[in-house]
Design a protein around this motif. Structure first.
Motif, short mmCIF file in Angstrom:
data_model
loop_
_atom_site.label_atom_id
_atom_site.label_comp_id
_atom_site.label_asym_id
_atom_site.label_seq_id
_atom_site.Cartn_x
_atom_site.Cartn_y
_atom_site.Cartn_z
N VAL A 31 0.81 -1.29 0.06
CA VAL A 31 0.03 0.03 0.01
C VAL A 31 0.96 1.38 0.03
CG1 VAL A 31 -1.68 1.30 1.32
CG2 VAL A 31 -1.89 -1.05 1.11
N VAL A 32 1.66 1.35 0.79
CA VAL A 32 2.79 2.41 0.80
C VAL A 32 3.50 2.53 -0.30
CG1 VAL A 32 4.85 3.04 1.81
CG2 VAL A 32 2.97 2.46 3.32
N SER A 33 4.04 1.46 -1.21
CA SER A 33 4.70 1.59 -2.38
C SER A 33 3.85 2.09 -3.40
CB SER A 33 5.32 0.36 -2.60
OG SER A 33 4.51 -0.87 -3.04
N ARG A 34 2.70 1.84 -3.40
CA ARG A 34 1.73 2.27 -4.44
C ARG A 34 1.31 3.52 -4.23
NH1 ARG A 34 -2.00 -2.38 -6.95
NH2 ARG A 34 -0.87 -3.89 -7.26
N THR A 35 1.13 3.98 -2.85
CA THR A 35 0.63 5.29 -2.57
C THR A 35 1.84 6.32 -3.26
OG1 THR A 35 -0.69 4.51 -0.69
CG2 THR A 35 -0.09 7.12 -0.90
N PHE A 36 3.16 5.99 -2.72
CA PHE A 36 4.18 7.01 -2.97
C PHE A 36 4.93 6.77 -3.96
CE2 PHE A 36 2.96 7.21 1.63
CZ PHE A 36 2.50 8.45 1.96
N GLN A 37 4.82 5.48 -4.73
CA GLN A 37 5.53 4.97 -5.84
C GLN A 37 6.98 4.87 -5.75
OE1 GLN A 37 4.33 7.81 -9.07
NE2 GLN A 37 2.21 6.66 -9.16
N ILE A 38 7.36 4.23 -4.59
CA ILE A 38 8.53 4.11 -4.10
C ILE A 38 9.24 2.86 -4.79
CG2 ILE A 38 9.97 3.65 -2.00
CD1 ILE A 38 7.78 4.94 -0.29
N TRP A 39 8.65 1.83 -4.90
CA TRP A 39 9.21 0.61 -5.62
C TRP A 39 8.15 -0.14 -6.07
CZ3 TRP A 39 9.34 1.03 0.12
CH2 TRP A 39 8.53 -0.11 0.58
N THR A 40 8.53 -1.07 -6.94
CA THR A 40 7.71 -1.99 -7.56
C THR A 40 7.63 -3.26 -6.93
OG1 THR A 40 9.23 -2.82 -9.31
CG2 THR A 40 7.94 -0.90 -10.00
N THR A 41 6.56 -4.01 -6.83
CA THR A 41 6.54 -5.31 -6.22
C THR A 41 5.96 -6.21 -7.14
OG1 THR A 41 4.28 -4.74 -5.27
CG2 THR A 41 6.28 -4.32 -3.75
N ALA A 42 6.93 -6.79 -7.92
CA ALA A 42 6.38 -7.59 -9.00
C ALA A 42 6.09 -9.09 -8.23
CB ALA A 42 7.57 -7.77 -10.07
N TRP A 43 6.89 -9.19 -7.34
CA TRP A 43 7.02 -10.63 -6.50
C TRP A 43 5.85 -10.76 -5.59
CZ3 TRP A 43 6.95 -9.40 -1.57
CH2 TRP A 43 7.52 -8.00 -1.32
N PHE A 44 4.90 -9.68 -5.43
CA PHE A 44 3.93 -9.34 -4.35
C PHE A 44 2.92 -10.56 -4.41
CE2 PHE A 44 -0.47 -7.76 -3.49
CZ PHE A 44 -0.08 -7.51 -2.14
N ASP A 45 2.22 -10.75 -5.64
CA ASP A 45 1.22 -11.89 -5.76
C ASP A 45 1.65 -13.14 -5.34
OD1 ASP A 45 -0.63 -10.05 -6.44
OD2 ASP A 45 -0.43 -10.25 -8.69
N GLU A 46 2.81 -13.41 -5.92
CA GLU A 46 3.35 -14.69 -5.29
C GLU A 46 3.72 -15.01 -3.99
OE1 GLU A 46 7.15 -15.55 -7.75
OE2 GLU A 46 6.20 -14.93 -9.60
N ILE A 47 4.04 -14.10 -3.32
CA ILE A 47 4.25 -14.29 -1.96
C ILE A 47 3.07 -14.11 -1.31
CG2 ILE A 47 5.37 -13.11 0.14
CD1 ILE A 47 7.47 -14.44 -1.48
N VAL A 48 2.30 -13.41 -1.48
CA VAL A 48 0.78 -13.08 -1.03
C VAL A 48 -0.03 -14.70 -0.95
CG1 VAL A 48 -1.48 -12.23 -0.75
CG2 VAL A 48 0.56 -10.83 -0.77
N GLU A 49 0.10 -15.04 -2.16
CA GLU A 49 -0.82 -16.50 -2.53
C GLU A 49 -0.17 -17.39 -1.67
OE1 GLU A 49 -0.68 -17.05 -6.47
OE2 GLU A 49 -2.02 -15.34 -7.01
#
Length: 163
Positions: free
Chosen positions: A34-52
């Motif tokens: 949420v923080v990274s999307r709000t402030f466009q700090i970094w990309t989280t391409a791995w996000f979905d894999e880890i969450v699942e």
């Protein structure tokens, strides 16, 4: 017998610690996303894999932890109405049906994990490692179902009358 009690306690601690760790990790990963999307700090391409993966582990291991302690959702009012002996017979049938389901879940989960050749797209983790939580948790629940089956049989044998 005390060795079995100690092993059971260790298993109980581990079964509770894993879902808690997954939940904490999910909280921080989701918050970070949420923080990274709000402030466009970094990309989280791995996000979905880890969450699942974390969610799957949390659910299956958490189910095994609840099963171990008989804290899972179950409707037992009919057992109480039927009385000790008849209620125990109904419990015996319920446990038997659960054991059949858990056996199939372990068998099919093992089949799924052993046949899986895919890897996650970003992290490259074999999906078999993630799928392995299915037969492992089912096997643990099956072991605790055997314990429940023994308790139910004892209740039937020791019940003085069928009330």
């Amino acid at each position: 017998m005390s060795a079995l009690v100690r092993i059971d306690r260790v298993v109980g601690v581990v079964l509770r610690a894993i879902p808690v760790a997954c939940l904490v990790a999910l909280f921080f990963i989701l918050f970070g996303n949420v923080v990274s999307r709000t402030f466009q700090i970094w990309t989280t391409a791995w996000f979905d894999e880890i969450v699942e993966s974390l969610f799957a582990v949390m659910v299956f291991v958490g189910a095994a932890a609840l099963w171990r302690e008989n804290e899972h959702f179950r409707v037992d009012w009919l057992e109480g109405i039927l009385g000790p002996r008849s209620g125990s017979l109904l419990r015996l049938v319920s446990i038997g049906l659960s054991m059949v389901f858990l056996f199939v879940m372990a068998w099919k989960g093992y089949d799924l994990a052993s046949r899986s050749r895919a890897v996650t797209p970003i992290l490259g983790v074999p999906t078999a490692y993630i799928y392995a939580v299915i037969p492992i948790s089912a096997a643990l629940m099956l072991v605790y179902s055997v314990r429940d089956l023994i308790v139910a049989v004892r209740a039937i044998v020791l019940s003085p009358t069928n009330t």
